[in-house]
Design a protein around this motif. Structure first.
Motif, PDB file in Angstrom:
ATOM      1  N   LEU B  81       0.743  -0.999  -0.541  1.00 14.61           N
ATOM      2  CA  LEU B  81       0.317   0.229  -0.463  1.00 14.61           C
ATOM      3  C   LEU B  81       1.365   0.920   0.095  1.00 14.61           C
ATOM      4  CD1 LEU B  81      -2.369   2.206   0.803  1.00 14.61           C
ATOM      5  CD2 LEU B  81      -2.476   0.884   2.990  1.00 14.61           C
ATOM      6  N   ILE B  82       0.720   1.847  -0.978  1.00 11.60           N
ATOM      7  CA  ILE B  82       1.787   2.784  -1.436  1.00 11.60           C
ATOM      8  C   ILE B  82       1.279   3.969  -1.186  1.00 11.60           C
ATOM      9  CG2 ILE B  82       3.911   3.740  -3.050  1.00 11.60           C
ATOM     10  CD1 ILE B  82       4.043   1.281  -3.345  1.00 11.60           C
ATOM     11  N   VAL B  83       1.498   5.272  -0.851  1.00 20.28           N
ATOM     12  CA  VAL B  83       1.154   6.499  -0.457  1.00 20.28           C
ATOM     13  C   VAL B  83       1.948   7.369  -1.789  1.00 20.28           C
ATOM     14  CG1 VAL B  83      -0.395   8.627   0.174  1.00 20.28           C
ATOM     15  CG2 VAL B  83      -0.475   7.014   0.962  1.00 20.28           C
ATOM     16  N   ALA B  84       1.504   8.065  -2.965  1.00 21.24           N
ATOM     17  CA  ALA B  84       2.072   9.156  -4.196  1.00 21.24           C
ATOM     18  C   ALA B  84       1.632  10.811  -3.836  1.00 21.24           C
ATOM     19  CB  ALA B  84       2.410   8.212  -5.660  1.00 21.24           C
ATOM     20  N   ALA B 154       0.958  -3.161  -9.657  1.00 21.70           N
ATOM     21  CA  ALA B 154       0.223  -2.257  -8.409  1.00 21.70           C
ATOM     22  C   ALA B 154      -0.689  -1.820  -8.933  1.00 21.70           C
ATOM     23  CB  ALA B 154       0.991  -1.690  -7.723  1.00 21.70           C
ATOM     24  N   TRP B 155      -1.955  -1.511  -8.706  1.00 20.90           N
ATOM     25  CA  TRP B 155      -2.982  -0.240  -9.159  1.00 20.90           C
ATOM     26  C   TRP B 155      -2.632   0.902  -8.538  1.00 20.90           C
ATOM     27  CZ3 TRP B 155      -7.331  -1.968 -12.427  1.00 20.90           C
ATOM     28  CH2 TRP B 155      -7.457  -3.121 -13.312  1.00 20.90           C
ATOM     29  N   CYS B 156      -2.993   1.899  -9.729  1.00 19.87           N
ATOM     30  CA  CYS B 156      -3.019   3.548  -9.025  1.00 19.87           C
ATOM     31  C   CYS B 156      -4.388   3.788  -9.487  1.00 19.87           C
ATOM     32  CB  CYS B 156      -1.475   4.525 -10.575  1.00 19.87           C
ATOM     33  SG  CYS B 156      -0.359   3.215 -10.323  1.00 19.87           S
ATOM     34  N   TYR B 157      -4.837   4.252  -7.778  1.00 19.89           N
ATOM     35  CA  TYR B 157      -5.752   5.298  -7.964  1.00 19.89           C
ATOM     36  C   TYR B 157      -5.786   6.620  -7.611  1.00 19.89           C
ATOM     37  CZ  TYR B 157      -7.643   0.094  -8.314  1.00 19.89           C
ATOM     38  OH  TYR B 157      -8.342  -0.812  -8.378  1.00 19.89           O
ATOM     39  N   GLY B 158      -5.500   7.498  -8.453  1.00 20.62           N
ATOM     40  CA  GLY B 158      -6.086   8.829  -7.799  1.00 20.62           C
ATOM     41  C   GLY B 158      -6.946   9.659  -7.748  1.00 20.62           C
ATOM     42  N   ALA B 159      -6.851   9.981  -6.130  1.00 19.06           N
ATOM     43  CA  ALA B 159      -8.302  11.111  -6.140  1.00 19.06           C
ATOM     44  C   ALA B 159      -8.436  12.131  -6.101  1.00 19.06           C
ATOM     45  CB  ALA B 159      -7.704  11.080  -4.004  1.00 19.06           C
ATOM     46  N   THR B 168     -15.340   3.785  -2.055  1.00 23.42           N
ATOM     47  CA  THR B 168     -15.303   2.711  -1.954  1.00 23.42           C
ATOM     48  C   THR B 168     -16.203   1.928  -2.990  1.00 23.42           C
ATOM     49  OG1 THR B 168     -17.754   3.989  -1.792  1.00 23.42           O
ATOM     50  CG2 THR B 168     -16.617   3.875   0.195  1.00 23.42           C
ATOM     51  N   ALA B 169     -15.928   1.678  -4.688  1.00 23.00           N
ATOM     52  CA  ALA B 169     -16.159   1.060  -5.331  1.00 23.00           C
ATOM     53  C   ALA B 169     -15.098   0.371  -6.231  1.00 23.00           C
ATOM     54  CB  ALA B 169     -17.107   2.195  -6.485  1.00 23.00           C
ATOM     55  N   VAL B 170     -14.509   0.604  -5.496  1.00 23.25           N
ATOM     56  CA  VAL B 170     -12.702  -0.240  -5.664  1.00 23.25           C
ATOM     57  C   VAL B 170     -12.161  -1.324  -5.286  1.00 23.25           C
ATOM     58  CG1 VAL B 170     -12.615   1.515  -7.783  1.00 23.25           C
ATOM     59  CG2 VAL B 170     -11.696   1.867  -5.270  1.00 23.25           C
ATOM     60  N   ASP B 171     -11.354  -1.830  -5.593  1.00 29.33           N
ATOM     61  CA  ASP B 171     -11.257  -2.973  -4.264  1.00 29.33           C
ATOM     62  C   ASP B 171      -9.592  -2.185  -3.989  1.00 29.33           C
ATOM     63  OD1 ASP B 171      -9.872  -5.503  -3.481  1.00 29.33           O
ATOM     64  OD2 ASP B 171     -10.024  -6.671  -4.866  1.00 29.33           O
ATOM     65  N   LEU B 172      -9.493  -2.293  -2.374  1.00 27.28           N
ATOM     66  CA  LEU B 172      -7.995  -1.869  -2.733  1.00 27.28           C
ATOM     67  C   LEU B 172      -7.217  -2.670  -1.978  1.00 27.28           C
ATOM     68  CD1 LEU B 172      -9.252   2.033  -1.498  1.00 27.28           C
ATOM     69  CD2 LEU B 172      -7.759   1.537  -3.825  1.00 27.28           C
ATOM     70  N   SER B 173      -7.385  -3.868  -1.949  1.00 28.95           N
ATOM     71  CA  SER B 173      -7.053  -4.788  -1.023  1.00 28.95           C
ATOM     72  C   SER B 173      -5.068  -5.371  -1.567  1.00 28.95           C
ATOM     73  CB  SER B 173      -8.298  -5.671  -0.691  1.00 28.95           C
ATOM     74  OG  SER B 173      -8.471  -6.721  -2.199  1.00 28.95           O
ATOM     75  N   GLY B 174      -4.964  -4.818  -2.761  1.00 29.98           N
ATOM     76  CA  GLY B 174      -4.172  -6.062  -4.001  1.00 29.98           C
ATOM     77  C   GLY B 174      -2.890  -4.781  -3.976  1.00 29.98           C
ATOM     78  N   GLN B 224      -6.757   0.267   3.746  1.00 27.92           N
ATOM     79  CA  GLN B 224      -5.756  -0.763   5.151  1.00 27.92           C
ATOM     80  C   GLN B 224      -7.515  -1.915   5.523  1.00 27.92           C
ATOM     81  OE1 GLN B 224      -6.460  -0.639   9.247  1.00 27.92           O
ATOM     82  NE2 GLN B 224      -4.426  -0.652  10.183  1.00 27.92           N
ATOM     83  N   ALA B 225      -8.540  -1.135   5.695  1.00 29.64           N
ATOM     84  CA  ALA B 225      -9.767  -2.231   6.425  1.00 29.64           C
ATOM     85  C   ALA B 225     -10.044  -3.369   4.756  1.00 29.64           C
ATOM     86  CB  ALA B 225     -11.058  -1.593   5.933  1.00 29.64           C
ATOM     87  N   ALA B 226      -9.505  -3.297   3.447  1.00 29.70           N
ATOM     88  CA  ALA B 226      -9.956  -3.681   2.661  1.00 29.70           C
ATOM     89  C   ALA B 226      -8.850  -5.179   2.558  1.00 29.70           C
ATOM     90  CB  ALA B 226     -10.240  -3.315   1.342  1.00 29.70           C
TER      91      ALA B 226
END
Lengths: 232, 232
Positions: B81-84, B154-159, B168-174, B224-226
């Motif tokens: 779990l990486i924060v950029a 890795a999957w990259c998700y931009g907020a 809440t609609a995406v899988d953040l567990s990987g 983290q919860a996922a």
């Protein structure tokens, strides 16, 4: 009363407070299209002197006193999400939590009258003006407010680093009060005892606890997500 | 190099940096049992002068330079779990996000070399010392890092405040990289384009967007919860 900063003044103009004179630098008047024509072109040092802060971003304004909401008004809303802060004293944290609560659509924020930051110009700034659109209630005694909330049908959850039950294990979709403690000391024992349950934020690192405004963001948005799920 | 504040100095003593001389007020020496016997009793004004900050809480220390992690080291961890952070410039925000990332057990934080806050004494303070236990990598080009992360699985998700799909609609567990934009301007278009998907934080109030450190707390703890759910 003088508030300062671009977002705070803009939101005060959109909110219930009466805004008097606005002072703005020529640069701010050029770049901020929302500033009314009546804003007085003023050199930055004069603005800094008027608001007694260097964080004015070229804008300050005279406003009427912040109008706190009566605590009952929060409890009367349908299925309210209420954030109660036990002696949060840092204006940055209070402002940041108010911003998050407003963004999440919370019913409001409750703070004690004593030993708590109140809604000063610094809090307006730290909230990016969110306090103008948010119900904030001051209560003499937070434990009494929690008792009233429980009597009105709300569940009171206290966030605590060492709570056994994680925040993800409870149902946050109904009427809830999320209670957060002060920086460093957490919830006072009497306030913790007044909660229906304590909920923990899992700590998986070496640092002991999250900052109060980060912890608030996590539980406020967890409650928002639970509401949106249950509304579907 | 001088760092200051109780948590920052305590965590530096527990972390990989070499700590040299520690200066502490007699009051801090009495109250802070973790201070080594070698701490030099020093009046507060001298401490303030040494660290050039009023926020020292009676303690400052000489430390070796902060050691950044190589970016590859973050990608090599199992299901990281990486924060950029795309040009987050406020030390308070960088520090707060590092504290949250460390508490959540994130693999690390990635920041660009240019136009970003770096790990200064103010960031150490704002992180409550969490930077000492966290991998922080600096990259020349954030888009290139996202490409490398994707190549590593890795999957990259931009907020983004205006993203159609909620977080809440995406899988953040990987393995994921959560990308957060700068205060005010959000993600740069090229960085947003380098993400696999944009995820939004639902805004239900009148203020346009959450603060970056609150948004980071929400998505980091959602990830983290996922993970904890998928590990069960």
């Amino acid at each position: 009363l003088i508030i300062y900063g671009r977002n705070p003044v803009r939101e005060a103009l959109r909110g219930p407070r009466t805004v008097g004179t606005i002072w703005a630098t020529p640069g701010a008047i050029r770049s901020e299209a929302w500033l009314p024509g009546s804003a007085r072109a003023t050199p930055a040092p004069e603005i800094e002197q008027r608001c007694a802060s260097g964080a004015h971003q070229g804008v300050c304004a005279e406003v009427t006193a912040y109008r706190y909401a009566p605590p009952e008004a929060l409890l009367e809303l349908p299925s309210p999400l209420i954030v109660a802060l036990d002696q949060v004293q840092d204006p940055q944290n209070l402002g940041s939590i108010c911003r998050t609560a407003e963004c999440a659509g919370a019913a409001g924020v409750v703070i004690p009258e004593r030993r708590s930051a109140e809604v000063t110009a610094a809090v307006c700034k730290a909230s990016a003006g969110a306090v103008e659109h948010l119900r904030i209630a001051r209560v003499r005694n937070l434990s009494d407010f929690l008792a009233a909330a429980k009597a009105a049908g709300a569940w009171c959850y206290g966030a605590a680093a060492d709570a056994g039950q994680p925040y993800t294990a409870v149902d946050l979709s109904g009427p809830v009060v999320l209670v957060l403690g002060s920086e460093g000391r957490g919830l006072r024992p009497r306030v913790a005892a007044g909660c229906d349950a304590l909920i923990g934020l899992p700590i998986r690192g070496r640092i002991e606890s999250l900052g109060v405004s980060a912890a608030a963001a996590v539980v406020i948005y967890a409650a928002q997500a639970a509401r949106e799920r249950s509304a579907r």
